[in-house]
Design a protein around this motif. Structure first.
Motif, short mmCIF file in Angstrom:
data_model
loop_
_atom_site.label_atom_id
_atom_site.label_comp_id
_atom_site.label_asym_id
_atom_site.label_seq_id
_atom_site.Cartn_x
_atom_site.Cartn_y
_atom_site.Cartn_z
N MET A 1 0.84 -1.19 0.00
CA MET A 1 0.00 0.00 0.00
C MET A 1 0.89 1.25 0.00
SD MET A 1 -3.11 1.30 0.15
CE MET A 1 -4.15 0.00 0.78
N LEU A 2 0.59 2.18 -0.90
CA LEU A 2 1.34 3.42 -0.97
C LEU A 2 0.68 4.49 -0.12
CD1 LEU A 2 2.11 3.68 -4.80
CD2 LEU A 2 3.55 2.71 -3.00
N THR A 3 1.51 5.42 0.36
CA THR A 3 0.94 6.58 1.03
C THR A 3 0.30 7.48 -0.03
OG1 THR A 3 2.92 7.93 0.82
CG2 THR A 3 2.79 6.46 2.73
N ARG A 4 -0.49 8.44 0.42
CA ARG A 4 -1.17 9.33 -0.52
C ARG A 4 -0.16 10.10 -1.37
NH1 ARG A 4 -2.68 14.63 -0.52
NH2 ARG A 4 -1.96 14.90 1.62
N LYS A 5 0.91 10.62 -0.73
CA LYS A 5 1.90 11.38 -1.47
C LYS A 5 2.67 10.50 -2.45
CE LYS A 5 1.52 15.63 0.04
NZ LYS A 5 1.11 16.73 -0.90
N GLN A 6 3.00 9.27 -2.07
CA GLN A 6 3.68 8.35 -2.98
C GLN A 6 2.80 8.07 -4.19
OE1 GLN A 6 4.47 5.04 -0.42
NE2 GLN A 6 6.27 5.97 0.53
N HIS A 7 1.51 7.86 -3.91
CA HIS A 7 0.57 7.58 -5.00
C HIS A 7 0.45 8.78 -5.94
CE1 HIS A 7 -3.30 6.75 -6.98
NE2 HIS A 7 -3.07 5.48 -6.68
N GLU A 8 0.36 9.98 -5.37
CA GLU A 8 0.25 11.19 -6.19
C GLU A 8 1.50 11.39 -7.05
OE1 GLU A 8 -0.51 14.35 -3.51
OE2 GLU A 8 -2.62 13.85 -3.23
N LEU A 9 2.66 11.17 -6.45
CA LEU A 9 3.90 11.36 -7.20
C LEU A 9 4.01 10.34 -8.33
CD1 LEU A 9 6.56 12.80 -7.60
CD2 LEU A 9 7.61 11.23 -5.97
N LEU A 10 3.67 9.10 -8.06
CA LEU A 10 3.72 8.07 -9.10
C LEU A 10 2.82 8.43 -10.27
CD1 LEU A 10 4.80 5.23 -9.87
CD2 LEU A 10 2.78 4.29 -8.74
N ARG A 11 1.63 8.92 -9.96
CA ARG A 11 0.67 9.29 -11.02
C ARG A 11 1.18 10.50 -11.80
NH1 ARG A 11 -4.42 10.88 -9.36
NH2 ARG A 11 -5.32 10.02 -11.25
N PHE A 12 1.76 11.45 -11.09
CA PHE A 12 2.27 12.66 -11.76
C PHE A 12 3.41 12.31 -12.71
CE2 PHE A 12 5.06 16.52 -11.54
CZ PHE A 12 4.25 17.33 -12.31
N ILE A 13 4.34 11.47 -12.27
CA ILE A 13 5.46 11.06 -13.13
C ILE A 13 4.95 10.35 -14.37
CG2 ILE A 13 7.47 9.54 -13.30
CD1 ILE A 13 7.92 10.05 -10.28
N GLN A 14 4.01 9.39 -14.19
CA GLN A 14 3.50 8.63 -15.33
C GLN A 14 2.80 9.52 -16.34
OE1 GLN A 14 4.02 5.58 -16.25
NE2 GLN A 14 2.74 5.82 -18.07
#
Length: 230
Positions: A1-14
């Motif tokens: 499970m990712l934290t909210r910030k990790q999830h947001e960063l992953l989506r932004f990079i992609q």
């Protein structure tokens, strides 16, 4: 499970990779996630890398590759807004390709000058040369500055930078970096003839150089050229 910030960063990079093929800068990631410093971005990227969601492409500036998405990617509504914009980011799709940043640059070793004529002393010392990644394929590479005119008919001129893929094998007809008798290096076409090694120039004013097979060591083959115009 990712934290909210990790999830947001992953989506932004992609999303940025899909839009432009270029990884966002640390400053852009900091602004998109409303972080106070770039150190926070470093920590998030390291966490994503450790968990196998992204990887950094070696020796490349601003180069990240998204390897996978979390299983709950489609159910997470949160996403970072682009800096200075009221627009929202599009929904995230699975990665469609491995990113190949258009402005990606690799620093490869620059070992010195190599003769495209009479062999010169084996090269010593090392600095680096920035090279567009598009000029190189897979494998390890280094650069040599060409000295001489014996390869001009192959389009290799004095002062060019030969981009060389490191290898100790080559086929007949390939342009190689050949180390002769362990102390002299030259850039030539490689030919094998009657148990001997023939190093052919690409200039009719020069004669081929013929050596015993144990006198020649292949140290790489030409992968590309870089030319500076002054």
């Amino acid at each position: 499970m990712l934290t909210r910030k990790q999830h947001e960063l992953l989506r932004f990079i992609q999303i940025r990779l899909e839009e432009s093929g270029i990884s966002p800068s640390f400053e852009e990631m900091k602004e998109a996630l409303d972080l106070k410093s770039k150190s926070g971005v470093h920590r998030l990227i390291s966490a994503l890398e450790e968990r196998g969601f992204i990887r950094r492409l070696p020796n490349r500036a601003r180069a990240l590759e998204v390897l996978r998405q979390p299983e709950d990617a489609t159910s997470k509504p949160a996403r970072p807004a682009p800096a200075n914009s009221n627009e929202t980011l599009p929904s995230l799709a699975a990665p469609r390709y491995a990113p190949k940043p258009a402005n990606d640059v690799i620093e490869i070793p620059l070992h010195g000058r190599i003769a495209a004529g009479v062999p010169i002393e084996a090269l010593e010392g090392q600095s680096t040369l920035p090279v567009p990644a598009a000029l190189l394929g897979s494998g390890e590479h280094y650069a040599l500055e060409v000295s001489g005119d014996s390869m001009i008919e192959a389009g290799i001129l004095d002062g060019d930078f030969a981009l060389v893929k490191r290898t100790d094998t080559a086929h007949d007809g390939e342009i190689v970096v050949a180390l002769v008798r362990g102390e002299e290096a030259t850039l030539k076409y490689l030919r094998r003839e009657n148990g001997m090694i023939r190093l052919d120039p690409a200039n009719s004013a020069y004669e081929p150089q013929i050596y015993r097979s144990d006198e020649v060591e292949v140290q790489g083959k030409l992968a590309g050229l870089l030319r500076r115009y002054h």
